[in-house]
Design a protein around this motif. Sequence first.
Motif, PDB file in Angstrom:
ATOM      1  N   ILE A 202      57.018  56.771  47.556  1.00  0.00           N
ATOM      2  CA  ILE A 202      57.587  57.824  48.409  1.00  0.00           C
ATOM      3  C   ILE A 202      56.457  58.773  48.802  1.00  0.00           C
ATOM      4  CG2 ILE A 202      59.277  59.700  48.572  1.00  0.00           C
ATOM      5  CD1 ILE A 202      60.715  58.380  46.165  1.00  0.00           C
ATOM      6  N   GLU A 203      56.403  59.121  50.063  1.00  0.00           N
ATOM      7  CA  GLU A 203      55.382  60.073  50.507  1.00  0.00           C
ATOM      8  C   GLU A 203      56.020  61.101  51.429  1.00  0.00           C
ATOM      9  OE1 GLU A 203      51.644  58.912  52.313  1.00  0.00           O
ATOM     10  OE2 GLU A 203      51.625  57.150  50.991  1.00  0.00           O
ATOM     11  N   ALA A 204      55.748  62.353  51.179  1.00  0.00           N
ATOM     12  CA  ALA A 204      56.232  63.412  52.066  1.00  0.00           C
ATOM     13  C   ALA A 204      55.043  64.249  52.505  1.00  0.00           C
ATOM     14  CB  ALA A 204      57.249  64.284  51.339  1.00  0.00           C
ATOM     15  N   HIS A 205      54.990  64.534  53.798  1.00  0.00           N
ATOM     16  CA  HIS A 205      53.935  65.394  54.327  1.00  0.00           C
ATOM     17  C   HIS A 205      54.554  66.492  55.167  1.00  0.00           C
ATOM     18  CE1 HIS A 205      50.714  62.896  52.925  1.00  0.00           C
ATOM     19  NE2 HIS A 205      51.291  61.836  53.457  1.00  0.00           N
ATOM     20  N   GLY A 206      54.413  67.718  54.709  1.00  0.00           N
ATOM     21  CA  GLY A 206      54.906  68.866  55.476  1.00  0.00           C
ATOM     22  C   GLY A 206      56.360  68.712  55.872  1.00  0.00           C
ATOM     23  N   THR A 207      57.217  68.287  54.914  1.00  0.00           N
ATOM     24  CA  THR A 207      58.621  68.046  55.228  1.00  0.00           C
ATOM     25  C   THR A 207      59.434  69.341  55.119  1.00  0.00           C
ATOM     26  OG1 THR A 207      58.324  65.874  54.274  1.00  0.00           O
ATOM     27  CG2 THR A 207      60.580  66.585  54.665  1.00  0.00           C
ATOM     28  N   TYR A 208      60.254  69.561  56.130  1.00  0.00           N
ATOM     29  CA  TYR A 208      61.110  70.754  56.167  1.00  0.00           C
ATOM     30  C   TYR A 208      62.570  70.338  56.258  1.00  0.00           C
ATOM     31  CZ  TYR A 208      57.175  73.854  57.438  1.00  0.00           C
ATOM     32  OH  TYR A 208      56.021  74.566  57.440  1.00  0.00           O
TER      33      TYR A 208
ATOM     34  N   ILE B  49      60.787  73.781  52.341  1.00  0.00           N
ATOM     35  CA  ILE B  49      59.752  74.303  53.233  1.00  0.00           C
ATOM     36  C   ILE B  49      58.432  73.613  52.947  1.00  0.00           C
ATOM     37  CG2 ILE B  49      58.574  76.385  54.022  1.00  0.00           C
ATOM     38  CD1 ILE B  49      60.943  77.979  52.787  1.00  0.00           C
ATOM     39  N   ASP B  50      57.913  72.907  53.932  1.00  0.00           N
ATOM     40  CA  ASP B  50      56.559  72.361  53.877  1.00  0.00           C
ATOM     41  C   ASP B  50      56.303  71.590  52.582  1.00  0.00           C
ATOM     42  OD1 ASP B  50      54.082  71.806  54.759  1.00  0.00           O
ATOM     43  OD2 ASP B  50      53.189  73.733  54.232  1.00  0.00           O
ATOM     44  N   ALA B  51      57.176  70.661  52.255  1.00  0.00           N
ATOM     45  CA  ALA B  51      57.003  69.906  51.013  1.00  0.00           C
ATOM     46  C   ALA B  51      56.095  68.709  51.245  1.00  0.00           C
ATOM     47  CB  ALA B  51      58.355  69.436  50.503  1.00  0.00           C
ATOM     48  N   SER B  52      55.060  68.617  50.426  1.00  0.00           N
ATOM     49  CA  SER B  52      54.183  67.451  50.474  1.00  0.00           C
ATOM     50  C   SER B  52      53.990  66.934  49.058  1.00  0.00           C
ATOM     51  CB  SER B  52      52.816  67.826  51.059  1.00  0.00           C
ATOM     52  OG  SER B  52      52.957  68.266  52.383  1.00  0.00           O
ATOM     53  N   PHE B  53      54.254  65.656  48.869  1.00  0.00           N
ATOM     54  CA  PHE B  53      54.027  65.058  47.547  1.00  0.00           C
ATOM     55  C   PHE B  53      54.052  63.556  47.716  1.00  0.00           C
ATOM     56  CE2 PHE B  53      58.303  63.457  46.782  1.00  0.00           C
ATOM     57  CZ  PHE B  53      59.062  64.254  47.624  1.00  0.00           C
ATOM     58  N   GLU B  54      53.509  62.850  46.740  1.00  0.00           N
ATOM     59  CA  GLU B  54      53.735  61.420  46.757  1.00  0.00           C
ATOM     60  C   GLU B  54      54.159  60.943  45.379  1.00  0.00           C
ATOM     61  OE1 GLU B  54      49.639  62.554  46.414  1.00  0.00           O
ATOM     62  OE2 GLU B  54      50.676  62.412  48.343  1.00  0.00           O
ATOM     63  N   VAL B  55      55.041  59.969  45.375  1.00  0.00           N
ATOM     64  CA  VAL B  55      55.502  59.370  44.136  1.00  0.00           C
ATOM     65  C   VAL B  55      54.894  57.976  44.076  1.00  0.00           C
ATOM     66  CG1 VAL B  55      57.500  58.679  42.785  1.00  0.00           C
ATOM     67  CG2 VAL B  55      57.660  60.647  44.316  1.00  0.00           C
ATOM     68  N   ARG B  56      54.111  57.734  43.018  1.00  0.00           N
ATOM     69  CA  ARG B  56      53.454  56.426  42.910  1.00  0.00           C
ATOM     70  C   ARG B  56      54.428  55.386  42.404  1.00  0.00           C
ATOM     71  NH1 ARG B  56      49.019  59.591  39.658  1.00  0.00           N
ATOM     72  NH2 ARG B  56      48.202  60.832  41.384  1.00  0.00           N
TER      73      ARG B  56
ATOM     74  N   THR C 242      64.296  68.156  58.933  1.00  0.00           N
ATOM     75  CA  THR C 242      64.231  68.862  60.212  1.00  0.00           C
ATOM     76  C   THR C 242      62.866  68.657  60.859  1.00  0.00           C
ATOM     77  OG1 THR C 242      65.575  70.536  59.117  1.00  0.00           O
ATOM     78  CG2 THR C 242      64.772  71.057  61.319  1.00  0.00           C
ATOM     79  N   ALA C 243      61.826  68.602  60.021  1.00  0.00           N
ATOM     80  CA  ALA C 243      60.480  68.374  60.545  1.00  0.00           C
ATOM     81  C   ALA C 243      59.648  67.749  59.449  1.00  0.00           C
ATOM     82  CB  ALA C 243      59.862  69.695  60.989  1.00  0.00           C
ATOM     83  N   GLY C 244      58.522  67.156  59.848  1.00  0.00           N
ATOM     84  CA  GLY C 244      57.611  66.575  58.875  1.00  0.00           C
ATOM     85  C   GLY C 244      57.827  65.089  58.688  1.00  0.00           C
ATOM     86  N   GLU C 245      57.003  64.505  57.817  1.00  0.00           N
ATOM     87  CA  GLU C 245      57.066  63.063  57.588  1.00  0.00           C
ATOM     88  C   GLU C 245      57.667  62.773  56.223  1.00  0.00           C
ATOM     89  OE1 GLU C 245      53.233  61.242  57.955  1.00  0.00           O
ATOM     90  OE2 GLU C 245      52.728  62.642  59.560  1.00  0.00           O
ATOM     91  N   LEU C 246      58.332  61.636  56.158  1.00  0.00           N
ATOM     92  CA  LEU C 246      58.867  61.192  54.872  1.00  0.00           C
ATOM     93  C   LEU C 246      58.947  59.673  54.915  1.00  0.00           C
ATOM     94  CD1 LEU C 246      60.010  62.054  52.144  1.00  0.00           C
ATOM     95  CD2 LEU C 246      62.222  62.292  53.202  1.00  0.00           C
TER      96      LEU C 246
ATOM     97  N   MET D 136      59.332  73.477  41.897  1.00  0.00           N
ATOM     98  CA  MET D 136      59.834  74.008  43.168  1.00  0.00           C
ATOM     99  C   MET D 136      60.385  75.394  42.982  1.00  0.00           C
ATOM    100  SD  MET D 136      61.870  71.346  45.536  1.00  0.00           S
ATOM    101  CE  MET D 136      61.808  72.094  47.138  1.00  0.00           C
ATOM    102  N   ARG D 137      60.148  76.215  44.004  1.00  0.00           N
ATOM    103  CA  ARG D 137      60.706  77.561  43.958  1.00  0.00           C
ATOM    104  C   ARG D 137      60.953  78.033  45.376  1.00  0.00           C
ATOM    105  NH1 ARG D 137      57.841  83.215  43.082  1.00  0.00           N
ATOM    106  NH2 ARG D 137      59.693  84.369  42.501  1.00  0.00           N
ATOM    107  N   ASP D 138      62.131  78.539  45.627  1.00  0.00           N
ATOM    108  CA  ASP D 138      62.484  79.061  46.956  1.00  0.00           C
ATOM    109  C   ASP D 138      62.141  78.081  48.069  1.00  0.00           C
ATOM    110  OD1 ASP D 138      63.322  81.229  45.656  1.00  0.00           O
ATOM    111  OD2 ASP D 138      61.750  82.585  46.327  1.00  0.00           O
ATOM    112  N   GLY D 139      62.377  76.796  47.828  1.00  0.00           N
ATOM    113  CA  GLY D 139      62.181  75.805  48.881  1.00  0.00           C
ATOM    114  C   GLY D 139      60.781  75.234  48.961  1.00  0.00           C
ATOM    115  N   ARG D 140      59.845  75.836  48.241  1.00  0.00           N
ATOM    116  CA  ARG D 140      58.471  75.330  48.318  1.00  0.00           C
ATOM    117  C   ARG D 140      58.073  74.659  47.015  1.00  0.00           C
ATOM    118  NH1 ARG D 140      55.749  77.780  52.687  1.00  0.00           N
ATOM    119  NH2 ARG D 140      56.923  79.555  53.497  1.00  0.00           N
ATOM    120  N   ILE D 141      57.186  73.664  47.136  1.00  0.00           N
ATOM    121  CA  ILE D 141      56.592  73.080  45.934  1.00  0.00           C
ATOM    122  C   ILE D 141      55.414  73.968  45.561  1.00  0.00           C
ATOM    123  CG2 ILE D 141      55.346  71.113  45.004  1.00  0.00           C
ATOM    124  CD1 ILE D 141      57.057  69.317  46.709  1.00  0.00           C
ATOM    125  N   VAL D 142      55.478  74.635  44.404  1.00  0.00           N
ATOM    126  CA  VAL D 142      54.426  75.582  44.063  1.00  0.00           C
ATOM    127  C   VAL D 142      53.328  74.949  43.218  1.00  0.00           C
ATOM    128  CG1 VAL D 142      55.788  77.674  44.319  1.00  0.00           C
ATOM    129  CG2 VAL D 142      55.808  76.457  42.151  1.00  0.00           C
TER     130      VAL D 142
END
Lengths: 369, 322
Positions: free
Chosen positions: A4-10, A43-50, A79-83, A236-242
Amino acid sequence: MNAIEAHGTYKVFGKRPAAGVARLKAGATREELREDGLTAAVIDASFEVREGEIFVVMGLSGSGKSTLIRMVNGLWAPTAGELTVCGEDIVKMNDKQLRTARREKVSMVFQHFALLPHRTVGENAAYGLQLKGVNRAERERSATEALAMVGLEGWEGSLPEQLSGGMRQRVGLARALAAGTDIMLMDEAFSALDPLIKREMQDQLVELQSKLGKTILFITHDLNEAMRLGDRIAMMRDGRIVQNGTAEEILNEPANEFVAQFVQDVDRTRVLTARSVMTIPAAGDGRLLGQPVAGTVAAVDADTRLSEVLGACADCEGDLAVVDSRRRLVGVLSRATLLQALGQLAADAAHDASADPASDTTPMEVTAR
Amino acid sequence: MSAVEFVNVPRIPVGDWFEGVFDWVTANLEWLFDAFSTVIDVAVEGLVTALDAPGAVLMALIFALLALLVSGWRIAAVALVGLLLVIGMDQWATAMETLALVLVSTVVAVVIGIPLGVLAARSDRTSKVVRPALDLMQTMPAFVWLVPVVFLFGIGYVPGVVATIIFAVAPGVRLTELGIRNVDAEVVEAAQAFGATPRQTLFGVQLPLAMPTIMAGINQVIMLALSMAVIAGLVGARGLGGEVTAAIATGDLGLAFEAGLAVVILAVYLDRVTAALGQGGHLGRFRRKAKSDVGEVAADENQPDGSEDLVTASDVHTKIGA
């Protein structure tokens, strides 16, 4: 390849969500959007799951973690970004493609089990296969197999209402396993269970995972659970990955005050491993590194938790050898080093506790629900 | 003195508009109403013939047997006594005519109502349109419907059935919508998460789980249909309603009471039997009990050491029975 890969997902809920994303990108806060009736869930979530890892997303209620997991199987469209899931862009899929992806690639386990109350345990476990159109004999076989894996042999004919909470969630797990997908989403899967059963289920999941090597995206609000299960953890906090890292990284180098406060009550000896506090012998002894260690020498595995090292250290006269999975030397652990490390942990914890909680770091209740 | 008193609201010809619409409908859709009329007439007449065929006493026994299967011996016994009373009052033939009218109306109302309820549950917009329409159909006095209905369908069973459907369809729609909206959202989500199509979700999850509520709706449809029986009598439908109408015309107090009592007996019978069907019925309970014997020590897992407070099989049975 990442599963799984997410880049700047909203994900923004409300009218004209795209405009909300634009405003967030321009620096608007979540609260400002809320005043206009928009909810910025992720908000602007980016992560990858190996592939083959357990990736835990940890956050309190309202942090957006449930929305995040539901975007991965397309129950909510970003709403926006890649997944991407298994290299395929989930954002661009139509309904039919999404259904295929859910049947073939991603299954899910739910907080309140979400079993079909009018169907038997066996029929529930076979549900994913039934939707795929697998014939009855084949799916009954798979369901029986999956139920056996979770320790529910012989319960096929019962109804969910006859089972205890822990057993129902085992059915939920079996349903996801029987579907035969590589990826499993687990949404607060153990949160509704009482502590003893929860612990049992966690152990069972780890054991199953060591056999099956699925890719698991696990959502929880329980930090101890996150630390127990997660190969890597996203806070995660308030919609963002911290912060995004291993349990040790999050404990040792919290990205901000919020994470630091959050992790201060974690029993570090249950998270930190021998590897993180051992000394690596230099000079003369250094040539022993990588050499096999004799069976007579007291040794611990490098991935052993400190809480378990303590006993071994107390039983042993001199230093402990720290070895890898093939019993080759990777480091040395003396009593002094261990005590020093523990002392340091205690001092850190005390420091964290006395740190002045800046007002903007604690708007959210830190007590678990 | 306020200016309000000088405002003159003009005469708004709502009635003329309605007549205009009605004229257009009669002129253009007559073929449709004729076809509908024929189908309903054949259905009711056929059902009356079928209900009369075995003879009154045998039919009463069959009804009692049905009650026994669905809801138990007590209701069956009461039903048998009531139905024999109907025969004794010489109202059996008319009661069967009313029953046929009620059943046909109910079938049509359900065939319209359940899909409409499903649509309303799936879209808030549909729900917003359907709701006031149902309010109108239910609250507009039934006599008002009778005028256009008689114009369209003439005299006989058919206008009775149509007026009954208009009056009785509402709870079928409303309770179907309610039932589907109240299905546990997580279970619906689970179906979607495993790749169910909207159709698979509807038939595999939503409708089965909403079934008790939908059955309660059908029960209400039947009750409302029966309450229209007398009004149906006014437009020439035979049956108990016809008896009551005739009794009013001739001032026959005894006949009116007997026909009214027969309506009540029919109502009680239909209510108990359909209510029992809604709760899974006697048969459903048997099935569940048989299944519960398979898994005996369900709650054991909560006692990991198993040494104290062992949950017994009988505990589990009481829990399930509850």
